[in-house]
Design a protein around this motif. Structure first.
Motif, mmCIF file in Angstrom:
data_model
loop_
_atom_site.group_PDB
_atom_site.id
_atom_site.type_symbol
_atom_site.label_atom_id
_atom_site.label_comp_id
_atom_site.label_asym_id
_atom_site.label_seq_id
_atom_site.Cartn_x
_atom_site.Cartn_y
_atom_site.Cartn_z
ATOM 1 N N TYR A 219 0.833 -1.209 0.000
ATOM 2 C CA TYR A 219 0.000 0.000 0.000
ATOM 3 C C TYR A 219 0.862 1.251 0.000
ATOM 4 O O TYR A 219 0.644 2.180 -0.796
ATOM 5 C CB TYR A 219 -0.937 0.007 1.208
ATOM 6 C CG TYR A 219 -1.509 1.391 1.472
ATOM 7 C CD1 TYR A 219 -2.465 1.938 0.625
ATOM 8 C CD2 TYR A 219 -1.069 2.156 2.554
ATOM 9 C CE1 TYR A 219 -2.968 3.207 0.844
ATOM 10 C CE2 TYR A 219 -1.572 3.423 2.782
ATOM 11 C CZ TYR A 219 -2.514 3.953 1.924
ATOM 12 O OH TYR A 219 -2.994 5.217 2.136
ATOM 13 N N PHE A 220 1.860 1.308 0.885
ATOM 14 C CA PHE A 220 2.702 2.496 0.947
ATOM 15 C C PHE A 220 3.576 2.616 -0.295
ATOM 16 O O PHE A 220 3.889 3.737 -0.738
ATOM 17 C CB PHE A 220 3.552 2.473 2.213
ATOM 18 C CG PHE A 220 2.791 2.868 3.442
ATOM 19 C CD1 PHE A 220 2.471 4.186 3.680
ATOM 20 C CD2 PHE A 220 2.374 1.908 4.355
ATOM 21 C CE1 PHE A 220 1.757 4.553 4.804
ATOM 22 C CE2 PHE A 220 1.662 2.264 5.489
ATOM 23 C CZ PHE A 220 1.356 3.601 5.716
ATOM 24 N N ASN A 523 -8.498 14.209 6.178
ATOM 25 C CA ASN A 523 -7.232 14.506 6.838
ATOM 26 C C ASN A 523 -7.443 15.007 8.264
ATOM 27 O O ASN A 523 -6.668 14.672 9.162
ATOM 28 C CB ASN A 523 -6.441 15.540 6.028
ATOM 29 C CG ASN A 523 -5.841 14.965 4.767
ATOM 30 O OD1 ASN A 523 -5.578 13.766 4.693
ATOM 31 N ND2 ASN A 523 -5.639 15.796 3.766
ATOM 32 N N GLU A 526 -8.268 11.917 10.226
ATOM 33 C CA GLU A 526 -7.105 11.065 10.436
ATOM 34 C C GLU A 526 -6.091 11.707 11.375
ATOM 35 O O GLU A 526 -5.302 11.009 12.018
ATOM 36 C CB GLU A 526 -6.443 10.751 9.095
ATOM 37 C CG GLU A 526 -7.288 9.864 8.196
ATOM 38 C CD GLU A 526 -6.582 9.548 6.884
ATOM 39 O OE1 GLU A 526 -5.374 9.821 6.805
ATOM 40 O OE2 GLU A 526 -7.241 9.036 5.972
ATOM 41 N N CYS A 568 -6.111 -1.247 14.384
ATOM 42 C CA CYS A 568 -5.893 -1.013 12.954
ATOM 43 C C CYS A 568 -7.039 -1.664 12.180
ATOM 44 O O CYS A 568 -7.235 -2.880 12.253
ATOM 45 C CB CYS A 568 -4.551 -1.596 12.514
ATOM 46 S SG CYS A 568 -4.236 -1.419 10.742
ATOM 47 N N LEU A 571 -6.734 -1.519 5.381
ATOM 48 C CA LEU A 571 -6.313 -0.548 4.374
ATOM 49 C C LEU A 571 -7.421 -0.169 3.410
ATOM 50 O O LEU A 571 -7.182 0.603 2.476
ATOM 51 C CB LEU A 571 -5.141 -1.134 3.575
ATOM 52 C CG LEU A 571 -3.863 -1.426 4.366
ATOM 53 C CD1 LEU A 571 -2.908 -2.248 3.521
ATOM 54 C CD2 LEU A 571 -3.205 -0.130 4.808
ATOM 55 N N GLU A 574 -8.141 3.588 3.157
ATOM 56 C CA GLU A 574 -7.009 4.320 2.584
ATOM 57 C C GLU A 574 -6.990 4.152 1.062
ATOM 58 O O GLU A 574 -6.826 5.135 0.322
ATOM 59 C CB GLU A 574 -5.691 3.805 3.180
ATOM 60 C CG GLU A 574 -5.694 3.608 4.688
ATOM 61 C CD GLU A 574 -5.929 4.905 5.436
ATOM 62 O OE1 GLU A 574 -5.717 5.982 4.852
ATOM 63 O OE2 GLU A 574 -6.335 4.837 6.612
ATOM 64 N N GLU A 606 -0.918 12.792 3.298
ATOM 65 C CA GLU A 606 -1.502 11.472 3.569
ATOM 66 C C GLU A 606 -0.437 10.441 3.926
ATOM 67 O O GLU A 606 -0.633 9.612 4.822
ATOM 68 C CB GLU A 606 -2.290 11.003 2.342
ATOM 69 C CG GLU A 606 -3.039 9.702 2.523
ATOM 70 C CD GLU A 606 -4.274 9.848 3.386
ATOM 71 O OE1 GLU A 606 -4.717 8.831 3.948
ATOM 72 O OE2 GLU A 606 -4.790 10.975 3.501
ATOM 73 N N ASP A 610 -0.627 8.526 7.514
ATOM 74 C CA ASP A 610 -0.768 7.076 7.585
ATOM 75 C C ASP A 610 0.435 6.431 8.268
ATOM 76 O O ASP A 610 0.290 5.476 9.046
ATOM 77 C CB ASP A 610 -0.941 6.497 6.180
ATOM 78 C CG ASP A 610 -2.288 6.843 5.568
ATOM 79 O OD1 ASP A 610 -3.177 7.270 6.323
ATOM 80 O OD2 ASP A 610 -2.450 6.693 4.348
ATOM 81 N N LYS A 613 0.126 6.915 11.990
ATOM 82 C CA LYS A 613 -0.907 6.053 12.555
ATOM 83 C C LYS A 613 -0.382 4.637 12.764
ATOM 84 O O LYS A 613 -0.586 4.040 13.822
ATOM 85 C CB LYS A 613 -2.140 6.034 11.641
ATOM 86 C CG LYS A 613 -2.968 7.288 11.677
ATOM 87 C CD LYS A 613 -4.290 7.126 10.951
ATOM 88 C CE LYS A 613 -4.101 6.769 9.511
ATOM 89 N NZ LYS A 613 -5.368 6.707 8.761
ATOM 90 N N TYR A 618 -1.477 2.989 16.188
ATOM 91 C CA TYR A 618 -2.192 1.731 16.008
ATOM 92 C C TYR A 618 -1.488 0.605 16.759
ATOM 93 O O TYR A 618 -0.266 0.602 16.902
ATOM 94 C CB TYR A 618 -2.243 1.336 14.533
ATOM 95 C CG TYR A 618 -3.281 2.048 13.710
ATOM 96 C CD1 TYR A 618 -4.300 2.778 14.298
ATOM 97 C CD2 TYR A 618 -3.248 1.983 12.318
ATOM 98 C CE1 TYR A 618 -5.245 3.426 13.538
ATOM 99 C CE2 TYR A 618 -4.196 2.622 11.547
ATOM 100 C CZ TYR A 618 -5.194 3.344 12.164
ATOM 101 O OH TYR A 618 -6.135 3.970 11.403
#
Length: 779
Positions: A219-220, A523, A526, A568, A571, A574, A606, A610, A613, A618
């Motif tokens: 994801y990242f 945002n 989050e 958590c 995803l 996101e 973002e 993330d 988090k 998380y």
């Protein structure tokens, strides 16, 4: 695993059940913690070596055979190096995880694997977490017919309150100066990734994968890749916006509207409205040129090709990462059935490939359940369209109520956009909850298929939810109004017309309100909500800890510290946020060239939000394996195709680009008189005003379409066909020119397969080879 406020008898029953279920295979330690009036029991699970080996082979974990020494680079690093520009994005992150050639674990081949001498470090921490969670997920605790299986069901039924792996210590840096090599992986991720000061540095993807697993790391990796590719799109869009500002000052039709508009009386925009002068829209007409100019066509083609090229190069990047992270064949041959599916499937069937008995759920039953789920989707989409219709009526009625106001149309449009955003966010929460229930009920075999079905359900709904209003403004609003004296009606209200300055500027306003407004709200949520929840959790625990002494507070156990963190939730949200954003900047980019710039700024924020988090706020999620970003990639491809079609129709039917070109071609090449060319005279039977008024359209005094209307219609349809064919042809050429898997990665895959075959071979005896032509080698 935590259970709070247990009665003594229930607590003893729970202990006995745990020992009965897990005692033979796991090491169980129970810890009681008294916090004020609450007794909390933490159950700590640890798997011995024999269990790790058994389940590692069972679930197909991959272990190292040999270190891979090839240095990996990325595209931006290669470009900067080629241009001899200093790479300010690079940073030296300590303790980089080594890259290995790997193969599936086999207990009887243990000595052939790298690092088998040390049983404590042979399996990575994330692999141990996967094994333990696999055991917890597939263990029944009640009736299988009722689905009473797995830790997730126990947590949902509040029998346990949480189940999580532990973080590797605190994320804060030590007070005393320390050697970077001595930092824990969590401290490294915070220092070199999650801090705001790292906004211009590459993400340490290998470290992220080592700590959180492949699914989070992918994801990242995708988010960073997407953000990097937004940079050229944002630069081009910004330059075209500057070009639009220049046109606002020099445009001939804009000058005619502002200087000669007092001589042109326009027909009323509603049944009780009065006539108005064209000059009253001087500023909004100039503002519309910012979005509607000749650069729009170029930018639409550029963004369509940008999207195709972005996806092609992401496939290459994903192939490199999935091979480096040992997941390139995960979905095809290594993924196991979901524990809930395994426990609840009524029958078994022999796998035609492996010959093993596997759980099976009848396809007819699943089809009936899927059809039922699709009916729910259709109902919810109908609800969205009903709300869209209600907002259209709201804008029409509000325009009538405040018709005496000078800015009645703009007020109605802006408040309608804000109201639409509120409705979108509320409906999203309701439908996501329903989609979870329906997808679980459909009984999908693997976790990948389960997630793909859930994602598809939610995205179809969200696509209609978010894009229905922009699509209406872009392609339907103002198309079925009629003409003075013969207006079309909807529920007794005159059909909504475009504003005085056209529909494109309204579409740009709608996009900015929905896209930017949604980004700001997300945002803020989050950034603020996790901190508020974390503060509230810690406040509750601190109240209990005040009764302890200072020494006891300093010796708070890590499982207590991690329990104070937030859960958590995956995803999905996101990815959904980013994919919807991708749709806004591609499908409707012809209406707002600044959309990629807003997306770029949002994504820079973002990434850090993330990262903070996951590292700081998380609980550590259970590491999951993944081969790619799943069905999200298919959705991005569909959005790209829709973007080409949408931009073609936007330029052809909503923009003034083609009418201006046609007018230039049929006159002396100037745009003088263009405003008069686009306005028609109201029929003689329209007596609402004493003065003969004008309206936008190509009609004669009887309301019939003029030859210019049909000429423009043919030009518009021809433009759509040519635009689509040219863009799709170039897209196919890009797809053909860019291979999905780089050549060096293909060689590495073959090399790894060869090494795995050698390592797992039962017979390693080398056959004797004779040079005599009549003698054959024998065993």
């Amino acid at each position: 695993i935590k259970k709070s406020n247990l009665q003594e008898d229930k607590k003893n029953i729970l202990k006995r059940k745990l020992k009965k279920i897990f005692g033979p295979i796991l090491l169980i330690y129970s810890k009681e913690v008294v916090q004020g009036k609450t007794k909390t029991m933490y159950v700590l699970l640890n798997a011995p070596w024999s269990v790790l080996c058994y389940y590692a082979e069972e679930i197909g974990l991959r272990v190292p055979l040999q270190v891979e020494t090839t240095q990996e680079t990325n595209w931006s690093e290669d470009v900067l190096q080629y241009l001899h520009i200093k790479n300010i994005l690079a940073q030296q992150v300590p303790n980089p995880p080594p890259d290995y050639y790997t193969c599936q674990f086999r207990t009887n081949k243990l000595k052939r694997f790298l690092g088998h001498e040390n049983k404590d470090t042979f399996f990575k921490t994330t692999q141990r977490h996967q094994i333990l969670y696999e055991i917890l997920s597939r263990t029944p605790y009640g009736a299988l017919k009722r689905g009473e299986v797995g830790i997730a069901r126990l947590v949902s039924e509040k029998i346990f309150t949480a189940a999580y792996p532990l973080h590797e210590g605190p994320y804060q840096m030590p007070r005393a100066p320390a050697d970077p090599e001595s930092l824990s992986m969590r401290q490294i991720l915070y220092q070199y990734w999650a801090r705001w000061a790292c906004w211009k540095k590459y993400q340490p993807l290998d470290h992220i994968r080592e700590y959180f697993g492949e699914k989070v790391a992918l994801y990242f990796a995708w988010l960073g890749f997407y953000t990097g590719w937004l940079l050229p799109a944002a630069v081009v869009g910004f330059l075209l916006s500057l070009f639009g500002i220049w046109l606002m000052v020099t445009d001939v039709p804009a000058h005619e509207v502002c200087s000669n508009g007092n001589n042109i009386v326009m027909c009323p925009l509603c049944d009780i409205c009065s006539s108005w002068n064209l000059s009253s829209i001087c500023y909004t007409y100039r503002a519309g040129i910012l979005f509607d100019n000749g650069g729009t066509v170029f930018f639409s083609i550029f963004m369509s090709l940008w999207a195709v090229t972005f996806l092609e190069y992401w496939k290459r990047t994903c192939a490199v990462l999935s091979h480096r992270w040992d997941c390139s064949e995960f979905e095809e041959s290594e993924e196991r059935p979901r524990p809930e599916f395994t426990a609840m499937a009524p029958t078994t069937i022999r796998n035609p490939v492996t010959g093993a008995e596997e759980p099976h759920f009848p396809e007819t039953s699943r089809c009936r359940r899927i059809v039922t789920g699709n009916m729910v989707i259709i109902i919810m989409v109908a609800v969205v369209l009903i709300f869209l219709l209600a907002i259209i009526l709201y804008r029409s009625i509000l325009s009538i109520i405040i018709s005496k106001s000078r800015n009645a149309g703009r007020i109605a449009s802006l408040t309608g956009s804000v109201l639409n955003l509120v409705v979108i966010l509320l409906l999203s929460k309701v439908y996501t909850y329903l989609a979870h229930i329906l997808t679980r009920w459909e009984m999908h075999r693997t976790q990948t298929k389960y997630e793909d079905a859930f994602i598809l359900k939610v995205f179809i709904f969200q696509f209609v939810n978010f894009y229905s209003s922009p699509v209406y403004i872009a392609f339907f609003k103002g198309r079925f109004v009629g003409y003075p004296g013969n207006y079309n009606m909807l529920f007794g209200v005159r059909n909504e017309d475009c504003g005085a300055s056209g529909c494109l500027i309204e579409l740009a306003q709608e996009l900015l309100v929905i896209m930017v407004g949604k980004q700001i709200i997300n945002n803020v949520q989050e950034f603020i909500f996790p901190k508020m929840k974390t503060w509230w959790h810690k406040r509750k625990f601190n109240l209990a800890h005040r009764e302890k002494g200072a020494n006891e507070q300093d010796n708070v156990s890590p499982w207590e510290t991690d329990y104070e963190l937030l859960v958590c939730e995956g995803l999905f949200d996101e990815y959904l946020e980013m994919v919807l954003q991708f749709g806004f900047i591609t499908i409707f980019v012809a209406a707002c060239p600044l959309a990629p710039l807003f997306a770029l700024v949002n994504n820079w924020v973002e990434v850090r939000l993330d990262a903070q988090k996951f590292v700081c706020e998380y609980r550590r999620p259970v590491a999951e394996r993944a081969q790619d970003i799943g069905i999200w990639f298919t959705i991005l491809q569909v959005i790209t195709y829709l973007a080409v079609i949408s931009n073609a129709f936007l330029i052809a039917f909503t923009s003034d680009f083609l009418p201006r070109l046609y007018y230039r071609y049929t006159t002396e090449g100037s745009l003088r008189g263009y405003i008069d060319f686009t306005l028609s005279v109201a029929p003689n039977n329209f007596t609402q005003s004493d003065i003969q008024c004008r309206y936008r359209g190509f009609r004669d005094e009887k309301g019939h379409n003029t030859p210019e209307y049909y000429n423009l219609l043919a030009i518009r349809l021809g433009f759509v066909i040519i635009f689509e064919h040219v863009v799709f042809l170039i897209s196919r050429m890009i797809d053909w020119m860019v291979p999905d898997i780089p050549e060096d990665v293909q060689i590495k895959i073959k090399r790894e397969h060869y090494m795995a075959k050698q390592a797992l071979a039962e017979n390693q005896v080398r056959l004797p080879i004779s040079t005599h032509p009549t003698v054959k080698p024998s065993l």
